[in-house]
Design a protein around this motif. Sequence first.
Motif, PDB file in Angstrom:
ATOM      1  N   UNK A 288       6.106 -17.490 -23.170  1.00 46.93           N
ATOM      2  CA  UNK A 288       6.271 -18.916 -22.911  1.00 46.93           C
ATOM      3  C   UNK A 288       7.627 -19.197 -22.282  1.00 46.93           C
ATOM      4  N   UNK A 289       8.671 -18.563 -22.802  1.00 47.85           N
ATOM      5  CA  UNK A 289      10.010 -18.735 -22.227  1.00 47.85           C
ATOM      6  C   UNK A 289      10.052 -18.206 -20.799  1.00 47.85           C
ATOM      7  N   UNK A 290       9.387 -17.089 -20.569  1.00 48.57           N
ATOM      8  CA  UNK A 290       9.319 -16.510 -19.224  1.00 48.57           C
ATOM      9  C   UNK A 290       8.643 -17.465 -18.254  1.00 48.57           C
ATOM     10  N   UNK A 291       7.523 -18.033 -18.668  1.00 52.59           N
ATOM     11  CA  UNK A 291       6.772 -18.953 -17.802  1.00 52.59           C
ATOM     12  C   UNK A 291       7.561 -20.246 -17.578  1.00 52.59           C
ATOM     13  N   UNK A 292       8.255 -20.712 -18.616  1.00 47.79           N
ATOM     14  CA  UNK A 292       9.111 -21.899 -18.437  1.00 47.79           C
ATOM     15  C   UNK A 292      10.151 -21.642 -17.345  1.00 47.79           C
ATOM     16  N   UNK A 293      10.789 -20.486 -17.376  1.00 48.96           N
ATOM     17  CA  UNK A 293      11.799 -20.148 -16.375  1.00 48.96           C
ATOM     18  C   UNK A 293      11.185 -20.166 -14.976  1.00 48.96           C
ATOM     19  N   UNK A 294       9.981 -19.630 -14.849  1.00 53.29           N
ATOM     20  CA  UNK A 294       9.296 -19.608 -13.549  1.00 53.29           C
ATOM     21  C   UNK A 294       9.010 -21.021 -13.061  1.00 53.29           C
ATOM     22  N   UNK A 295       8.392 -21.827 -13.903  1.00 52.27           N
ATOM     23  CA  UNK A 295       7.922 -23.143 -13.466  1.00 52.27           C
ATOM     24  C   UNK A 295       9.066 -24.145 -13.292  1.00 52.27           C
ATOM     25  N   UNK A 296      10.205 -23.878 -13.902  1.00 53.74           N
ATOM     26  CA  UNK A 296      11.357 -24.774 -13.732  1.00 53.74           C
ATOM     27  C   UNK A 296      12.248 -24.379 -12.558  1.00 53.74           C
ATOM     28  N   UNK A 297      11.974 -23.245 -11.943  1.00 54.62           N
ATOM     29  CA  UNK A 297      12.777 -22.761 -10.820  1.00 54.62           C
ATOM     30  C   UNK A 297      11.928 -22.813  -9.548  1.00 54.62           C
ATOM     31  N   UNK A 298      12.369 -23.583  -8.578  1.00 54.43           N
ATOM     32  CA  UNK A 298      11.557 -23.810  -7.378  1.00 54.43           C
ATOM     33  C   UNK A 298      11.223 -22.517  -6.642  1.00 54.43           C
ATOM     34  N   UNK A 299      12.195 -21.648  -6.489  1.00 52.89           N
ATOM     35  CA  UNK A 299      11.960 -20.401  -5.751  1.00 52.89           C
ATOM     36  C   UNK A 299      11.038 -19.469  -6.523  1.00 52.89           C
ATOM     37  N   UNK A 300      11.268 -19.332  -7.829  1.00 58.31           N
ATOM     38  CA  UNK A 300      10.414 -18.468  -8.638  1.00 58.31           C
ATOM     39  C   UNK A 300       8.991 -18.999  -8.685  1.00 58.31           C
ATOM     40  N   UNK A 301       8.858 -20.325  -8.814  1.00 55.02           N
ATOM     41  CA  UNK A 301       7.527 -20.925  -8.854  1.00 55.02           C
ATOM     42  C   UNK A 301       6.783 -20.675  -7.554  1.00 55.02           C
ATOM     43  N   UNK A 302       7.492 -20.781  -6.432  1.00 54.60           N
ATOM     44  CA  UNK A 302       6.865 -20.523  -5.131  1.00 54.60           C
ATOM     45  C   UNK A 302       6.428 -19.070  -5.021  1.00 54.60           C
TER      46      UNK A 302
END
Length: 393
Positions: A288-302
């Motif tokens: 969950x923490x890993x996914x939060x980091x992804x979805x809160x970071x524009x570049x990682x989410x992209x």
Amino acid sequence: MFETMTAAAADKIMALAGLYRDDPRAHKMDLGVGVYKDATGETVVMQAVREAEKRLYDSQTTKSYLGMGGDEGFNKAMLKLVFADSADPSRIFCGQAAGGTGALRILAELLSKARPGATVWLSDPTWPIHEPLIKLTQLKTAAYPYFDAATGKVKFDKMVRGLDAARPGDIVLLHGCCHNPTGADLTIDQWKRIADFVTEKDLFPLIDLAYQGFGNGLDADAAAVRLLAKRVPEMAVATSCSKNFSVYRDRVGAMMLLCKDAASTKIVGSQALMSTRLMYSMPPDHAAATIRIILEDEALAANWKNELEEMRLRILNLRNGMADALRRHSNSDRFDFVASHRGMFSRLGLTETQVERLRDEFGIYMVSDSRFNVAGLREDRLEELAKAVVCVL
């Protein structure tokens, strides 16, 4: 203490995995267990997940409890991913769960408290865990017609007629996208009719959204949830991150409840958290923490969205390739439906005996009802699989 017990019936899919593991044949093919595999046959860690895990390792300073609701940043991001702006956020409770299965289990417990003795209507067929999971509560189960094995399509008119037997207050479990085990989904017009139907009949929609992003895209796969959210007063959604983030073993999902108003949401949320507390206290944190980091970071989410889209398109290409190969070798359009289905699974319409022959004679493993994992296929073995299927017809 245990002298009256008998052995539990083996889980068919897990038993199949054991048979596959023990098969010494080099050419064997695993189409049973529902995990995504790349062109080399591996279930790899996504690039965005790997990077987010590195950041988590560098930044996390404690392993103390987060609480029954889990990671609030994760919950907020998942709520946006699923519902977008389709409903007032104050009307929606979201809590982290131990996978999509954990979310379903807590929601079933909650609905049982709200409507003890109500019936949960399940599609015929549905994911095999749905029925026994629901029967652990005071809820009952019944089936509504869904899949036409002869055509590979949804029997929508029969579905609606079957649901007409539901009583006000009953629950209808619907697959939000990528129906498991058939791959046959409702159209958006059919979803509109379902929204009208459940509202008129005073039925409660429970949506299992385990494959968002694997069908027609992240937003398209959430279209049914968002449509219902605009039309119904209450609903529940169980969502999983196992497939679209490829974090299967880390067990993370979310339970979401749309309520009539903000006051009701607080009450319902408190009950959902209490069910969590009594079941497993609180969910695991890492994924969950890993996914939060992804979805809160524009570049990682992209980056994640691009990789997910590559996976989705590969599944579609495998579907088209499989349908083409089966058409050539069977000299018929019998299996053309494979191309029109969505998600990880389809049913070939084979008998149990034919499925056993595929396993025994060709080393091809699929579930006994002929559900096969499209995402477990390899491009260079489509012809081999099609020949074997036609051989056992």
